[in-house]
Design an enzyme around this catalytic site. Structure first.
Site, PDB file in Angstrom:
ATOM      1  N   CYS A 179       0.862  -1.188   0.000  1.00  0.00           N
ATOM      2  CA  CYS A 179       0.000   0.000   0.000  1.00  0.00           C
ATOM      3  C   CYS A 179       0.894   1.233   0.000  1.00  0.00           C
ATOM      4  O   CYS A 179       2.076   1.141  -0.369  1.00  0.00           O
ATOM      5  CB  CYS A 179      -0.981  -0.025   1.174  1.00  0.00           C
ATOM      6  SG  CYS A 179      -0.198  -0.005   2.802  1.00  0.00           S
ATOM      7  N   ARG A 209      -3.287  -0.536   5.482  1.00  0.00           N
ATOM      8  CA  ARG A 209      -3.889  -1.621   4.707  1.00  0.00           C
ATOM      9  C   ARG A 209      -2.995  -2.846   4.553  1.00  0.00           C
ATOM     10  O   ARG A 209      -3.421  -3.968   4.836  1.00  0.00           O
ATOM     11  CB  ARG A 209      -4.316  -1.104   3.326  1.00  0.00           C
ATOM     12  CG  ARG A 209      -5.449  -0.095   3.386  1.00  0.00           C
ATOM     13  CD  ARG A 209      -5.609   0.655   2.080  1.00  0.00           C
ATOM     14  NE  ARG A 209      -4.480   1.548   1.831  1.00  0.00           N
ATOM     15  CZ  ARG A 209      -4.297   2.266   0.750  1.00  0.00           C
ATOM     16  NH1 ARG A 209      -5.187   2.183  -0.237  1.00  0.00           N
ATOM     17  NH2 ARG A 209      -3.273   3.069   0.621  1.00  0.00           N
ATOM     18  N   ASP A 255      -7.857   4.000   1.003  1.00  0.00           N
ATOM     19  CA  ASP A 255      -6.918   4.476   2.021  1.00  0.00           C
ATOM     20  C   ASP A 255      -7.712   4.984   3.232  1.00  0.00           C
ATOM     21  O   ASP A 255      -8.510   5.910   3.107  1.00  0.00           O
ATOM     22  CB  ASP A 255      -6.098   5.611   1.385  1.00  0.00           C
ATOM     23  CG  ASP A 255      -5.039   6.162   2.328  1.00  0.00           C
ATOM     24  OD1 ASP A 255      -5.080   5.846   3.531  1.00  0.00           O
ATOM     25  OD2 ASP A 255      -4.190   6.925   1.845  1.00  0.00           O
TER      26      ASP A 255
HETATM   27  P1  4NP Z   1      -1.754   2.872   4.101  1.00  0.00           P
HETATM   28  O1  4NP Z   1      -2.372   4.256   4.691  1.00  0.00           O
HETATM   29  O2  4NP Z   1      -1.244   3.183   2.714  1.00  0.00           O
HETATM   30  O3  4NP Z   1      -2.914   1.956   4.086  1.00  0.00           O
HETATM   31  O4  4NP Z   1      -0.652   2.465   5.058  1.00  0.00           O
HETATM   32  C1  4NP Z   1      -1.638   5.429   4.749  1.00  0.00           C
HETATM   33  C2  4NP Z   1      -0.807   5.671   5.818  1.00  0.00           C
HETATM   34  C3  4NP Z   1      -0.091   6.859   5.901  1.00  0.00           C
HETATM   35  C4  4NP Z   1      -0.214   7.788   4.894  1.00  0.00           C
HETATM   36  C5  4NP Z   1      -1.047   7.556   3.820  1.00  0.00           C
HETATM   37  C6  4NP Z   1      -1.747   6.364   3.734  1.00  0.00           C
HETATM   38  N1  4NP Z   1       0.509   9.033   4.990  1.00  0.00           N
HETATM   39  O5  4NP Z   1       0.346   9.857   4.095  1.00  0.00           O
HETATM   40  O6  4NP Z   1       1.251   9.223   5.952  1.00  0.00           O
END
Ligand code: 4NP
Length: 171
Positions: free
Chosen positions: A18, A24, A135
């Site tokens: 991800c 995720r 997300d």
């Molecule tokens: P992930 O969610 O891609 O599901 O781990 C996110 C976690 C952090 C960020 C964006 C999406 N961020 O911009 O810090």
């Protein structure tokens, strides 16, 4: 795609991907580890997760994701890391969560063989019509619950796809 440990036991190496590797993909990893244990398949699959954004590298999953997952019995202990081109050599399946992940994976894949390992998590969903795992980072509790619903469905579907004769629980 698969590595045979003997004549009858295929073995797969699966990487969930991800953006941040704190919501995720580590949840997908934790759910898959849980299902593998439950079904007596731990020696048939190696599981890991990674992300494109390095800002959380080394961190445990987001506390909200850990709390929601824990309520369903999943312990998330992965430490975030960045994906690299070498991951296409280490893994048989590289599974992204949304369009941006898939685009970034296609860009990172060094050759056609690597590109052929890229899959979308929701292609394994059996009960949800969604075309991506959204997300949840800027969402509320509902966003985290939806992610877990989709990931549980997709992980079960992926196991069914890879091990069609092993869908029953061990006990
Ligand atoms: P992930 O969610 O891609 O599901 O781990 C996110 C976690 C952090 C960020 C964006 C999406 N961020 O911009 O810090």
């Amino acid at each position: 795609m698969e590595k045979h440990t003997n004549d009858t036991a295929p073995h797969y190496r699966v990487l969930f991907v991800c953006l941040g590797n704190i919501c995720r993909s580590p949840a997908a990893e934790g759910i898959m580890r849980h299902l593998l244990r439950e079904r007596g398949l731990t020696d048939r699959m190696e599981v890991d997760s990674a992300g494109f954004y390095g800002g959380h590298a080394g961190s445990l999953p987001d506390p909200r994701m850990r709390a929601h997952a824990a309520r369903r019995g999943y312990l998330l202990e992965h430490h975030a890391r960045c994906i690299g081109a070498g991951d296409f050599e280490r893994f048989d399946l590289v599974i992204g969560m949304d369009d941006a992940n898939i685009d970034d994976l296609r860009e990172l894949a060094p050759d056609l063989a690597a590109s052929s390992k890229i899959h979308r998590m929701t292609e394994y969903c059996r009960n949800y019509p969604h075309d991506h795992v959204p997300d949840p980072y800027y969402s509320g509790a509902d966003g985290f619950e939806l992610v877990l619903n989709l990931l549980e469905d997709a992980c079960a579907g992926l196991l069914e796809t890879l091990f069609p004769d092993s869908s029953c629980t061990k006990d």
